[in-house]
Every structure is written in structure tokens, then in C-alpha cells.
Design an enzyme around this catalytic site. Structure first.
Site, PDB file in Angstrom:
ATOM      1  N   LYS A 180      52.911-100.619 -14.189  1.00 31.56           N
ATOM      2  CA  LYS A 180      54.331 -99.952 -14.465  1.00 31.56           C
ATOM      3  C   LYS A 180      55.347-100.774 -15.235  1.00 31.56           C
ATOM      4  CE  LYS A 180      53.084 -96.028 -12.539  1.00 31.56           C
ATOM      5  NZ  LYS A 180      52.832 -94.741 -13.070  1.00 31.56           N
ATOM      6  N   ASP A 239      52.161 -98.469 -18.157  1.00 26.00           N
ATOM      7  CA  ASP A 239      52.822 -96.886 -18.283  1.00 26.00           C
ATOM      8  C   ASP A 239      54.270 -96.973 -18.005  1.00 26.00           C
ATOM      9  OD1 ASP A 239      53.234 -94.493 -17.437  1.00 26.00           O
ATOM     10  OD2 ASP A 239      52.345 -94.097 -15.575  1.00 26.00           O
ATOM     11  N   GLU A 244      51.037 -95.637 -22.190  1.00 25.38           N
ATOM     12  CA  GLU A 244      50.913 -94.366 -21.441  1.00 25.38           C
ATOM     13  C   GLU A 244      52.562 -93.837 -21.310  1.00 25.38           C
ATOM     14  OE1 GLU A 244      50.040 -92.226 -17.307  1.00 25.38           O
ATOM     15  OE2 GLU A 244      49.307 -94.145 -17.611  1.00 25.38           O
ATOM     16  N   ASP A 249      51.409 -88.295 -21.021  1.00 21.81           N
ATOM     17  CA  ASP A 249      51.191 -88.009 -19.669  1.00 21.81           C
ATOM     18  C   ASP A 249      52.348 -86.893 -19.147  1.00 21.81           C
ATOM     19  OD1 ASP A 249      51.064 -87.582 -16.690  1.00 21.81           O
ATOM     20  OD2 ASP A 249      51.653 -89.884 -16.263  1.00 21.81           O
ATOM     21  N   LYS A 306      46.642 -84.583 -15.314  1.00 21.77           N
ATOM     22  CA  LYS A 306      46.947 -84.323 -14.084  1.00 21.77           C
ATOM     23  C   LYS A 306      47.061 -82.970 -13.513  1.00 21.77           C
ATOM     24  CE  LYS A 306      49.711 -88.610 -13.271  1.00 21.77           C
ATOM     25  NZ  LYS A 306      50.653 -89.224 -13.815  1.00 21.77           N
TER      26      LYS A 306
END
Length: 393
Positions: free
Chosen positions: A185, A211, A237, A262, A286
Site C-alpha cells: 500500500k 496499490d 493499482e 480497482d 471484487k
């Protein structure tokens, strides 16, 4: 194969679970210490089916939260389906979306529970039901092929102490456990150095990507993204705004590292638009974010027809919600190790509602069970509290 999809929804119950994380999980928008989630039970005759609605407690990933999902479920969504005979998986999706905009996490709870119900009533696994529906959606033959396992990739949050030494230790520990990919992250001020430290631990050839969870701006941060090219990441991402597909497309044409969507990929309609504008060609799927399993399958089918690479993402959910994305991620179109991780990594050993186990090779095997399979009733009772029961309303 003939599959019956029409069943009566006799009653619905919601349990709020609260499982402590083994290690606090921090992304660019916030930090979580426990995993609160809503488990939706659909009762039909003597069959009980389970789904999950898993937004965070604060709106740093999506506009939804546990509190808003509760309200929408109880006040709007459950009354639309309670006591009704639903004709099909397609129909329950139509009902849940009719005159209710957004609220995808709330919808996913009921929708995935209905998938579990259909699978259980037909005495089949959730994976076999997914395959059946993928064929209906015109998924290409290559993308219908599947394995009995997925490779798990670790998602490394920003250390609570914001220490690069802590990051280094975390990454090394996860790689030693067998994970086949590292995702870290990032946020402004925690990006280039974090990537450098991570590459130093895993080497140049290990699968890596950052991400950003929508933390950056195209015009302001373009030079920073160009600097990221030197780390040889598989992709970046969701670097930009959660509602953007245009700037992501521009960014993809201005740097060497591919872009993955995402948060921006909220529906199959948006997936079609991304294809039309020649947008990013790597997508995270997701189930929670897109409002249910059928919408996820529609996105996967579109990807199969347009040579889009996909991979499976989680919030993370508990193993109840994770069972469906695990089943879907075994299909060959999922090109990268998933964010589906063993339960022990998130909560400690033996604490999940439905345990997921990774072997030393980084594999999580899909176990053929009826529906999503059995859940751990002891943990379900220990970490869960009933907040709604249609029988008592």
C-alpha cells in the site's frame, strides 16, 4: 445440466461479526484494527444460505460503511425480497438494483447469499454454479478453463509506525511464508522509498505492485509515476480518483508501467466503457465493490472477450465472502496471484468464520463443497451478534 434458480425467501437474518486483526491494516485512507462485517442469512425451507456485506467502518475505500449498509439492507433491500419467490439469480439482481442506486456492498450481501441458496438447493458447489452462469454469459473457452487452487499474494499495509525497517521485516516474513506476490500500500510520502525497500528484499524478478487506493492526481503526480517505472512493477493499482477512468487511461499512455483499475471498476457497464476508450487492460475484480457475484461474472466475461487480464481482490472479507471469489479466481483468466490470503494472516489461526489455508508453495486450494460449504458455527457465534431477524420484526 439443468439448474433450478427459483426459490422462496422465507426469512432473512443479519449477524454483525467483529474479528480482531492479528496486525492492524493501514491503507492510504485509514487504518483498521478489527474486521467488522455483516453476514446475511437467507432461510428457504430447511436450507440456510450465507452471504457477506463487507464495507469498512469509515468511508475511506467506498462511500458505504457498515452503518450505511445496515440501514439500506433493513430499510430498503430486505423488504424487496423477503417472502418472495425469486425466479432466478438474474431476477434477484434486477430487484436489488431497481430504483436503488449504488450501495453495492449492501446488495452483495443478499446477492451472494442467494447464490449459496441456489447452489445448495441444486446440491452443487458454488464453483460449478459459477461455471454454469459463465457459459450463459458467453465467456470464451480459454477463460472457462480452471484449476483447483489459486496462488495467494500478500497485501502489505503501511506499517503503523511508518518505519521502513518494519516494512522490510514484514515483506521478508511474508515471502518466507510462501506468498507468490507482494503488493504494498502506498500514499503520498510513502511510495518511492517503500518500493525501493521492498525490491531490495524480494529482488528484481519477484511479482510486485503498489496499490494507491486512489490517493494521487494525474497532473500533479505524473513525474512521480514516471519514477516508479524503474522498479519494474507489474502494474500500479488504482493510482487516481475512485470515479475516474479517463485520467487512468491517459496515465497508462504516459508511463511504462501498466495501470490496473480497482475502485473505478464498479460495474459491467463501466467495464464496457473502459474497453471502448482503450483504457487500462488489467482489472481487479471484487465481488463486494461491484454489487454481487453475477456482476463480477459479467465483468469477467467482458474481459475474456477483450484480452483483459484480471485478478481476484478482497476487502478482505471473512471466509464466508471469500469463498465465492476463491472459486471464481481459479478460472484461467485470473492472471496474477490473488489478494485472497489465508485466514491466519488476517486474524490468527482458527478465528475465521470459514477458514482458508495456504500451503508452503503459496497455494490456497478450492475445496469442492455444497454451496460455499460449512462455516465454523462456534466462531460465528463467538464473533457475531444478531442485529436483525425478520421473524421477530
Amino acid at each position: 445440466m439443468e439448474v433450478r434458480e427459483n426459490f422462496q425467501i422465507d426469512s432473512i437474518r443479519i449477524k454483525e461479526i467483529d474479528i480482531p486483526y492479528a496486525v492492524p491494516f493501514q491503507i492510504s485512507g485509514g487504518i483498521s484494527y478489527t474486521r467488522k462485517s455483516l453476514i446475511i442469512e437467507i432461510h428457504s425451507g430447511d436450507t440456510v444460505a450465507y452471504g457477506e456485506s463487507a464495507p469498512f467502518e469509515s468511508p475511506f475505500y467506498s462511500s458505504e460503511t457498515i452503518s450505511t449498509a445496515k440501514a439500506i439492507l433493513i430499510e430498503d433491500l430486505i423488504p424487496k425480497v423477503l417472502g418472495k419467490e425469486i425466479k432466478s439469480i438474474d431476477e434477484i439482481n434486477f430487484i436489488l438494483n431497481d430504483n436503488i442506486r449504488g450501495n453495492n456492498f449492501a446488495k452483495a450481501g443478499i446477492e451472494t447469499a442467494y447464490w449459496d441458496l441456489v447452489a445448495k438447493k441444486n446440491n452443487m458447489s458454488i464453483k460449478d454454479l459459477i461455471l454454469y452462469k459463465l457459459k450463459e454469459l458467453g465467456t470464451t473457452e480459454e477463460y472457462l478453463e480452471n484449476n483447483d487452487y489459486i496462488y495467494s499474494g500478500v497485501s502489505v499495509g503501511i506499517p503503523e509506525d511508518n518505519s521502513y525497517e518494519t516494512l522490510k521485516d514484514m515483506v521478508k516474513g511474508y515471502v518466507d511464508e510462501g506468498y507468490k506476490r507482494v503488493k504494498i500500500k502506498i500514499k503520498p510520502g510513502w511510495d518511492l522509498k517503500a518500493l525501493e525497500v521492498t525490491r531490495g528484499v524480494i529482488g528484481d524478478d519477484f511479482i510486485l505492485w503498489p496499490d494507491a487506493n486512489a490517493a494521487y492526481d494525474f497532473e500533479k503526480d505524473l513525474d512521480l509515476f514516471k519514477e516508479m517505472d524503474k522498479f519494474g512493477c507489474n502494474f500500479i493499482e488504482q493510482p487516481l480518483n475512485c470515479n475516474d477512468i479517463i485520467d487512468h487511461t491517459k496515465l497508462a499512455k504516459n508511463i511504462k508501467t501498466p495501470i490496473c483499475l480497482d475502485e473505478s471498476l464498479k460495474s459491467s457497464k463501466l467495464a464496457k466503457q473502459i474497453v471502448e476508450i482503450d483504457g487500462p487492460k488489467i482489472w481487479n475484480i471484487k465481488i463486494q465493490r461491484v454489487g454481487g457475484l453475477l456482476e463480477a461474472l459479467k465483468i469477467y466475461a467482458i474481459a475474456s472477450q477483450n484480452n483483459i487480464e484480471v485478478w481476484g481482490g478482497t476487502m478482505p472479507e471473512s471466509g464466508v465472502g471469500g469463498a465465492s471469489i476463491l472459486a471464481l479466481s481459479t478460472f484461467k483468466g485470473f492472471k496474477y496471484p490473488a489478494c485472497i490470503e489465508p485466514s491466519e494472516r488476517w486474524y490468527g489461526k482458527g478465528k475465521d468464520i470459514k477458514e482458508m489455508v495456504m500451503d508452503k508453495e503459496g497455494k490456497i486450494y478450492y475445496k469442492e463443497e455444497i454451496g460455499i460449504g460449512e462455516i465454523n458455527q462456534e466462531n460465528y457465534h463467538k464473533y457475531g451478534a444478531i442485529i436483525y431477524d425478520s421473524k421477530s420484526c
